[in-house]
Design an enzyme around this catalytic site. Structure first.
Site, PDB file in Angstrom:
ATOM      1  N   SER A 140      61.099  66.625  59.370  1.00 35.31           N
ATOM      2  CA  SER A 140      59.907  65.864  59.822  1.00 35.31           C
ATOM      3  C   SER A 140      60.765  66.421  61.157  1.00 35.31           C
ATOM      4  CB  SER A 140      59.946  64.396  58.897  1.00 35.31           C
ATOM      5  OG  SER A 140      59.385  63.997  60.398  1.00 35.31           O
ATOM      6  N   TYR A 153      63.947  57.569  56.587  1.00 34.91           N
ATOM      7  CA  TYR A 153      63.221  58.949  56.421  1.00 34.91           C
ATOM      8  C   TYR A 153      63.840  59.412  57.384  1.00 34.91           C
ATOM      9  CZ  TYR A 153      59.112  61.459  55.745  1.00 34.91           C
ATOM     10  OH  TYR A 153      58.816  63.189  55.776  1.00 34.91           O
TER      11      TYR A 153
END
Length: 257
Positions: A140, A153
């Site tokens: 990401s 995350y």
């Protein structure tokens, strides 16, 4: 890429499904790996009915023993694995000080430890067979750009990113490449589940000053196929001299970082 064998985790939906479809479209035999067995079987059947080669292998990537077993099963049924795509992922939102123990451990179990278990199992079999191959981990842009409410995350994806690059360094002498694709906001169930209403998509594009988000310069949210295209490039021979690379696909949201 025709007649190669790929294993894709997180294959039941979102980016993982887009990667599977793209690989099958290139003539690759694909092992679909996800814990959602029903969806895997449905997708694999659809792909086979359309003339593709795909088989479902339900497994939880947080279990080392289960991953080792399923990788062996894939090779037994489909042949040696040439490509691995680490696409499985979960997202737990919340201020760092409010995250529960389960939020943290589950996020890392899937996003980081699952990448380790699957990569280790596949690479060791590649080495045992003297097989060159390519690995792509879907991380990401949040791995390198701080985002509000995404500490677990972001940290898990940063760890998976550096693990993949280090793995790439270690196995480069065997002709195995390992790279990272770092998406930004992408039109998947994971993203839409966070939206309270239709204005949320517009906010992602325009930016949110109070959350220190600058928006997306290209003016649109990515489609899963945009990410799949980047994954296929890094797996393919067009990227034969690329390893330990992180390819960001976010429409400029991280301003080139």
């Amino acid at each position: 890429m025709e007649n190669k064998v790929a294993l894709v985790t997180g294959a039941a939906g979102g980016i993982g499904e887009a990667v599977v479809r793209a690989l099958v479209g290139r003539g690759v035999t694909v092992a679909l790996v996800d814990r959602n067995g029903d969806r895997l079987e449905e997708l694999a059947k659809e792909l086979r009915n359309d003339g593709g080669r795909a088989e479902a292998f339900p497994v939880d990537v947080t279990s080392s023993a289960a991953v080792e077993s399923v990788v062996a099963e894939v090779e037994q049924h489909l042949g040696g694995i040439d490509y691995l795509v680490n696409g499985a992922g979960v997202l737990r939102l919340g201020q760092a000080r409010d995250l529960t123990d389960d939020d943290w451990t589950t996020t890392f179990a899937v996003n980081t430890t699952g990448v380790f278990f699957t990569s280790r199992a596949v690479v060791n079999r590649m080495l045992a067979q003297g097989r060159r191959g390519a690995i792509v981990t879907v991380a990401s842009n949040a791995a390198g750009t701080a985002r509000m409410d995404m500490s677990a995350y972001s940290a898990s994806k940063a760890a998976a990113t550096m693990f993949t690059k280090t793995l790439g360094l270690e196995v480069s002498k065997f002709g195995i490449r390992a790279n990272v694709v770092a998406p930004g906001s992408t039109d998947t169930p994971m993203l839409s589940s966070l939206w309270e209403d239709s204005s949320a998509a517009r906010a992602s594009i325009d930016g949110v000053a109070s959350a220190y988000r600058v928006g997306i310069p290209l003016g649109r949210i990515a489609q899963p196929e945009h990410i799949a295209d980047a994954v296929l490039f890094l797996l393919s021979d067009m990227a034969a001299h690329i390893t330990m690379h992180e390819l960001t696909v976010d429409g400029g949201a991280a301003l080139g970082h």
